[in-house]
Design a protein around this motif. Sequence first.
Motif, PDB file in Angstrom:
ATOM      1  N   HIS A  32       0.867  -1.168   0.000  1.00 24.28           N
ATOM      2  CA  HIS A  32       0.000   0.000   0.000  1.00 24.28           C
ATOM      3  C   HIS A  32       0.908   1.223   0.000  1.00 24.28           C
ATOM      4  O   HIS A  32       2.124   1.088   0.169  1.00 24.28           O
ATOM      5  CB  HIS A  32      -0.968  -0.007   1.184  1.00 24.28           C
ATOM      6  CG  HIS A  32      -0.336   0.082   2.540  1.00 24.28           C
ATOM      7  ND1 HIS A  32       0.689  -0.739   2.940  1.00 24.28           N
ATOM      8  CD2 HIS A  32      -0.586   0.904   3.603  1.00 24.28           C
ATOM      9  CE1 HIS A  32       1.035  -0.445   4.176  1.00 24.28           C
ATOM     10  NE2 HIS A  32       0.289   0.554   4.600  1.00 24.28           N
ATOM     11  N   ASP A  36       5.411   5.057   4.933  1.00 25.08           N
ATOM     12  CA  ASP A  36       6.490   4.154   5.363  1.00 25.08           C
ATOM     13  C   ASP A  36       6.731   3.022   4.362  1.00 25.08           C
ATOM     14  O   ASP A  36       7.706   2.284   4.513  1.00 25.08           O
ATOM     15  CB  ASP A  36       6.222   3.597   6.774  1.00 25.08           C
ATOM     16  CG  ASP A  36       4.840   2.991   6.944  1.00 25.08           C
ATOM     17  OD1 ASP A  36       3.873   3.547   6.383  1.00 25.08           O
ATOM     18  OD2 ASP A  36       4.714   1.967   7.640  1.00 25.08           O
ATOM     19  N   HIS A  37       5.898   2.940   3.318  1.00 24.74           N
ATOM     20  CA  HIS A  37       6.059   1.874   2.323  1.00 24.74           C
ATOM     21  C   HIS A  37       6.514   2.383   0.952  1.00 24.74           C
ATOM     22  O   HIS A  37       6.722   1.588   0.041  1.00 24.74           O
ATOM     23  CB  HIS A  37       4.767   1.055   2.208  1.00 24.74           C
ATOM     24  CG  HIS A  37       4.447   0.382   3.514  1.00 24.74           C
ATOM     25  ND1 HIS A  37       4.740  -0.944   3.750  1.00 24.74           N
ATOM     26  CD2 HIS A  37       3.948   0.881   4.671  1.00 24.74           C
ATOM     27  CE1 HIS A  37       4.407  -1.243   5.004  1.00 24.74           C
ATOM     28  NE2 HIS A  37       3.924  -0.153   5.579  1.00 24.74           N
ATOM     29  N   ASP A 135       1.484  -4.906   7.343  1.00 24.49           N
ATOM     30  CA  ASP A 135       0.449  -4.088   7.977  1.00 24.49           C
ATOM     31  C   ASP A 135      -0.884  -4.830   7.888  1.00 24.49           C
ATOM     32  O   ASP A 135      -1.421  -4.992   6.793  1.00 24.49           O
ATOM     33  CB  ASP A 135       0.285  -2.735   7.265  1.00 24.49           C
ATOM     34  CG  ASP A 135       1.531  -1.879   7.301  1.00 24.49           C
ATOM     35  OD1 ASP A 135       2.569  -2.360   6.824  1.00 24.49           O
ATOM     36  OD2 ASP A 135       1.462  -0.742   7.798  1.00 24.49           O
ATOM     37  N   HIS A 213       7.754  -4.448  11.241  1.00 22.26           N
ATOM     38  CA  HIS A 213       6.935  -3.237  11.404  1.00 22.26           C
ATOM     39  C   HIS A 213       6.817  -2.879  12.887  1.00 22.26           C
ATOM     40  O   HIS A 213       5.726  -2.653  13.409  1.00 22.26           O
ATOM     41  CB  HIS A 213       5.550  -3.472  10.780  1.00 22.26           C
ATOM     42  CG  HIS A 213       4.913  -2.212  10.250  1.00 22.26           C
ATOM     43  ND1 HIS A 213       4.328  -1.297  11.065  1.00 22.26           N
ATOM     44  CD2 HIS A 213       4.777  -1.729   9.001  1.00 22.26           C
ATOM     45  CE1 HIS A 213       3.839  -0.305  10.333  1.00 22.26           C
ATOM     46  NE2 HIS A 213       4.120  -0.542   9.064  1.00 22.26           N
TER      47      HIS A 213
HETATM   48 ZN   LIG Z   1       3.181   0.454   7.492  1.00 22.71          ZN
END
Ligand SMILES: [Zn+2]
Length: 254
Positions: A32, A36-37, A135, A213
């Motif tokens: 997604h 942070d990705h 996530d 994560h």
């Molecule tokens: Zn994340």
Amino acid sequence: MHLIFDAGSGIRELGRELMAEPAQQLHLFITHTHWDHIQGFPFFPPAYTPGWEIEIYGEKHLNKPLKSVFKGQLDSEYFPVQMEDMRAHLGFHHLHGESIEIEDVKVSWIRVEHPGMTLGYKIEIEGKKIVWIPDNEFLKGHLDPLDDISRESDVVGPYLPLIDFVTGADTLIHEAQYTDEEYPAKVGWGHTSVGNACLLAHLAGVKRWLVTHHDPTHDDAFLERKLNQTRQMLHRLGSSVQVAHAYDGLTEYI
Ligand SMILES: [Zn+2]
Ligand SMILES: [Zn+2]
């Protein structure tokens, strides 16, 4: 051949290492597009280098194509270099169906529980399965003890497709961002409690689980305690899952 999953800050270091190799095609799968990705992508040296081909896969986010999201973070308000300045070939692919094959690797995906549209990926190669779900809020809102929960329990019902997807993984890379004490205040934030994540790994019968994560507010000592709690919970569930924490630069041989 390299398959890359998500483009957080770690992709910068990966890119520096890849530059020691000949220019080649890379396959980058995005779960997604939360910061942070994707935020490492502007710092990925192969993207600026002629001869490299970067195929980027993900879901179309609502009305926004994946390419627009990547282009957006390179707007001049945020970054000095724009996508047009990237000299590699960049291919953007919206995923359709359930899986694709790249040479002898099968990559399949599933929607997971996280704000926005978020995927988890499974990589199958030479009879081995690796699952990447950084996530995911498994058993969203479930705060009760887990001892008597099985695949047949009502609370698990909506998650059976996910459990089936993960079942038999040699390595599951999945979060357990909040302790069971923290989770009641974080329900709906899109991340799983330690206990609920243990149940997923256990019900799916994975061999090895790498917890990733980590919460940015947890320091090393806290994470060490959290890992102990994770081991205790798996023991209580009667699980044979081996668990460890993932960390920057970790190499695993499967
Ligand atoms: Zn994340
Ligand atoms: Zn996210």
